[in-house]
Motif scaffolding. Sequence first.
Motif, PDB file in Angstrom:
ATOM      1  N   HIS A  21     -41.626 -41.405 -17.322  1.00 32.56           N
ATOM      2  CA  HIS A  21     -41.348 -42.912 -16.684  1.00 32.56           C
ATOM      3  C   HIS A  21     -42.805 -43.442 -16.078  1.00 32.56           C
ATOM      4  N   LYS A  27     -43.496 -46.277 -13.694  1.00 33.09           N
ATOM      5  CA  LYS A  27     -42.988 -47.092 -12.843  1.00 33.09           C
ATOM      6  C   LYS A  27     -43.988 -47.960 -11.881  1.00 33.09           C
ATOM      7  N   VAL A  59     -38.797 -49.593 -12.843  1.00 29.21           N
ATOM      8  CA  VAL A  59     -38.978 -48.734 -14.065  1.00 29.21           C
ATOM      9  C   VAL A  59     -39.541 -49.659 -15.025  1.00 29.21           C
ATOM     10  N   LYS A 118     -39.843 -46.065 -20.363  1.00 30.27           N
ATOM     11  CA  LYS A 118     -39.667 -44.587 -20.363  1.00 30.27           C
ATOM     12  C   LYS A 118     -40.137 -43.887 -21.698  1.00 30.27           C
ATOM     13  N   GLU A 173     -35.254 -48.401 -19.686  1.00 29.88           N
ATOM     14  CA  GLU A 173     -34.623 -47.151 -19.049  1.00 29.88           C
ATOM     15  C   GLU A 173     -33.114 -46.968 -19.386  1.00 29.88           C
TER      16      GLU A 173
END
Length: 1053
Positions: A1009, A1011, A1023, A1026, A1049
Motif C-alpha cells: 500500500h 499511503k 491510501v 495498492k 484501494e
Amino acid sequence: MERRGAGLAALGALGRRLLWALPAYAAGLLGLGAGALVLALALYAGWRRRRRARERGLQLAARLQSDEEAAVRAAAAAGMGAARGELPAWVSFHDVERAEWLNKVLAQAWPFFGQYMEKLLVENVAPSIRASNTHLQTFTFTKVDMGEKPLRVLGVRAHPGAHKKQILLDLNISYVGDVQIDVEVKKFFCKAGVKGMQLHGMLRIILEPLLGDVPIVGALTMFFIRRPTLDINWTGMTNLLDIPGLSSMSDTMIMDAISSYLVLPNRLLVPLVPDLHEAAQLRCPLPRGVVRVHLRAARDLRSKDRFMGGLVEGKSDPYAVLRVGTQLVTSRVVDNNLNPTWDEVYEFIVHEVPGQELEVEVFDKDPDQDDLLGRMKLDFGEVLKARALEEWFPLQEGGRGRLHLRLEWLSLMSDASKLEQVLERNRTIVAKPDPPSAAILVVYLDRAEELPMKKPGKEPNPMVQVSVQDVTRESKVVYNTSAPVWEDAFRFFLHDPVNQDVDIQVKDDPRQSSLGSLSLPLARLLDAPDLTLDQPFQLQRSGAGSRLYMKLVLRVLFFDAPENGGPPPTPPGQGDPPASAGSTPRPTQASPDPQFGTERVLRIHLLEAENLMAKDNFFKGMVRGRSDPYAKVRVAGRVFRSRVVKEDLNPRWNEVYEVIVDNIPGQDVEFDLFDKDIDKDDFLGRCKVPLRRVLSSRIVDEWLPLEEVKSGRLHVRLESLAPRPSAALLEQVLHTNSLLQPSRGEELSAALLSVFVDRAADLPLRKGSKPPAAFASLTVRNVSVKTKTCAPTTEPVWDEGFSFLVKRPHAESLELQVKEEGGQPLGALSLPLPQILASAALALDGWFPLAGGGPGGQVLLRAQLGVLVSQQAEGGAGSVSPEEGDAAPQPAEAPGEEESGAGGLRQRLLPADSPPEPAEGPLGRLQLTLWYHRAEQKLVAIVHACRKLKPVSKELPDPYVSLVLLPDRSRGTKRKTNVQKKTLNPDFNERFEWDVSLEEASRRKLEAHVKSTVSFMSREKEVLGKLHLDLAQVDLSEGGTHWYDLRDERSSP
C-alpha cells in the motif's frame, strides 16, 4: 518592639544619607576643589558599574556551568546564531566530544585539590614572598578556599600526532569559581584578595613519548595555544584594580604572567618517568615552521570618524594588529582611508599545526579609544597544506570589509645547501618594516658552572642576555648560586647568517655586573653537522672554569612552492620525470614483475553443517547433549573464525570471507570445526579443498564430509573472482553485492587494487647532509602494508607490489607515506580511486609528487583496479527487467550505503540500467525488487521508488509504502518505509527481509500500500494506491526489478 525596629530603620536611613555628604566634608577638610570631588565620584561610579558587570558575568557563567544542557537548550530556543559564541564547543563542532566523565572526576577531586593549593601557598609560596623583600616579611595568606565549583572541561578534541609516539588532546576548559584567597601584610595593615574568578581557554595536552612499558606515557606537555580570557573579582585593597583603566591593566599583567609560563611557545612539562632523555627536547622543541605574512591592503572598511553628532561622516585611520600566540606586531596607521594599502611583511614562528592561528584585528586610530573595524582568524594548517595562500579575507564584525593577505609557509631545512638560493630570493622581496629572514636561530640555554663571585662568600644571582644584532632576550634570574640552571630557549630571525654573530652576557642581576661573556659567529654553525652546536662554551672575562652549557640550532627558511602561490597542477603519471644533470635517465614508468596483478580473490561462503557430533554430554555420557559449533577457515596465511551457534548439531552460519590468493601450487582451503567450551574446545572434524581446483573451475559448491570424526558434513561455496579492468561492470557488481550481502560480516568487495611501488626520487636530506633510510607505507581503508627499508639514499628502489580489497571504489583512496627508518615523514601521496576509475584500462603508471617533504620529492608507482564480477552479477541477478516500457527511477545515492531504517535495512541501491521514466499508470507506479536469498533462506524485497502518484487533495502528499506478507497480517509480517515529504515521485531504496523458505514464499502473496500521512496530530492515513502480487508468479530464484501499476484501494486483488 515594632516602634524600636522602625526607629532603628529611620536612623539607618539617616546615616546612609549622611555618608553621601562625607566626601564633600573630606574635600573641604583637605582643601580640595570641586573638580577633585567630581573626579572621585566619577571613579567611584565607574568602579561600581564595572564591579556589578563582573558579578553579573560570574553569575551567568556559573549558571551555564551548573546546568550546561539546559543553558544550551535555552540558547537554541532563543536563536542559536545569536548565542553561538557563548555555547560550548561540542554544540558547534562535530569532532568535539563532551567529557562529562572527566568533569565528574574533577568534581570529586576538587576539595583535595583545594587542600593541596592551601598547603602549597602557605608552606611554599608565602615564605618565598617574605624572603624576596624586607617590606614583605609579615606577608601571610589569611584564607585559601578554592570553593565548591570545580574546573570544567566543555569539550575534548583528539588529533593524530605528528608521529606515532604522540597523542594531541585539545581541552576547552572553563573555570567559573567561587575561589576566595585573602592575603595580609600586617606591617602596613594592608589586606587584599580575590573572590571569584573566570578563566576560559583552549588547553592542549600532548602525551609524548608513548612507551612500551608502564605508565605507557612518558610525559605530559601542557600549554594554551592562544591567550585565555581572564576575569577576576578583587577584594580589599585590590578593589582599586576594578577602577576603569586599572582593571584592564591588572588583567593584562596577570595574563602576561600566565603567558610567560603556559602560552606558546612556553610549555609546562610534567615527566611521568624518571630520567626522561627527551625532557629537554619536549620542553623546548624545534618549531614546525615559519609563516611569512604579507599584509597587502584592505577595502570597504567602515567609517568610524563622524563629526557634528554624526551628521557629517568622515573616514577612518586604519591599522592592523597581527597576533600568533604571544607574538604580536602592529602595522603603521594609514590616515583618512577606507581602502588602505600597507604592503608590510611580518614573520611568525609556528609551533603547533593544527591549532595555532593567525589573528588579525583592524582598528581605527583615535585619540581616546581605538574602534574595531573587523577581525579574522586563519588556522596555519591551511597554509601548511597550500604552502602559499593569497586571498581577500572577509572581516568579521566589519560589514563588507575585506583584508588582502598573502601567507607563505617556510620549511626549516637542516642543511645550508639552499641558503644562497634563499638569500637570492629575499633580495627580490621588498619588505617593510624589516627585511625578510633567511634563517632562524634557536638557543637552548641549559646551565652554567663555576661562575665567579664578586664578593667573597656571597653567591651571585646570575641571568643571561642573548643578543643577535639589535634584538636581545633575557633569561630568568636564578638566585644565590654560581651553578645556575635556566633550561630556557630563545628564538631569533636571521637576515644574513653568514655575517651575523650571537652575543651572550652573563650578569649578576641586582648590580648588572658582568660575570662573563661570549661572542660566537653564526658562520661556525653553517659548518657544523646538522647546523647544530651542542657543547659547553668557555666564558670570556670570567673564571678559569666558568662554562656555559648551550645548544645552538640554525635552520634555513626555505619556501618550497612556486612564486604564483601554489604548486603547479601536474596530473599524476603525466608529468615529465625528474632527472639530474649528468645522471642516468630515470624510467618514465614502473617496471613490475610479470606476476604483478595476476592475483585473484577467493570468496568463501560458509553456509551450514549437518549431523555434527554431540560433545556436551552429562552424567558421564548417560544424558546426551549437543554442541556449540564454530568453524575456522585457513587459506593463504589468513585465518577466519565464524560465530558460535549455540546448542545445534545442524548449525547455519551464512558467513562470507574474502582473501587475495595467487596460483602457487600446493595450497588448500582448510576448514576445522570445534565445539565451544569453557575450558578446551572439542574437535568436531575437518575438511579441505585444493585451491587450484577452485581457481580452475571457478566455483565449487559442495557438501564436504568431515574427516577424523564419525559423522558430519559441511556445506561451503567457494568462488574465484578474477579482476576485470572495466568500469562499466562496477554498478552491476555493486548492485548484485547489495543483494548477496549477508546479514553478518563485512561488506562484500567490489574491486581489487594492485599497487607496485617502484622507487622514489629527490627525498629530503636528514641530519645535515645525511640521506634517509626510507620505506613506504600504503593504506587503503583500514589495511596497511609497508615496503622494505632501503639503505640510506635520496633515491630508494623498492620494487614491491601489494594488493588491497576495495569495498566502494567511488569513495576510497590510496594513502602512501614515505618515511625515514625512525618514523620521520619524508612525503605523502593521496590517490583517490575515482581517479583510477576514470583512467584508461583502470590503471595509472608514472611519477607522483610527494607532499609535505622536500621540494621535488616524487614516487614512481603503478596502481590498477580490477572489478570483481561474481557469477550472480554475470547472470543478471537483481537486474532491471522493464515491462511495457517500464523504467528505473532517477539515480539515487551511491549503491551499497546501508543505514538502519524503520522496519528493515535501508539501502541505497541503483539498478544496473537506467531506462527512461515509466509510462503513467492509473494511480502511479511502484518499483520493487523481489528476490530469494538462498544462502540466508530469506525473502528479500527492495522498495525503490514511486512515480506519478495521484494526489487526493490540493496539497502534495507525504508518501510511504507498507508491505504485508499474506495471508498472515500479524506484526511480524508487516514492513514499512520511511516517509518522504511533499512529493509525487518519492525515492525510498529500502530493503526488507522475511525468514521463510522458498517453498513457503512461493505460496504467499505480497500486498503493498502506498499511503500518505494526513497530519502530524492524526493517525489517519490516505491510501494513494495498492499492489497485490502472487509470489508464485514471480521468479524469486533469479530476482528482478520491475515497475508495477498501483490500483485503487477498493478494487479486488
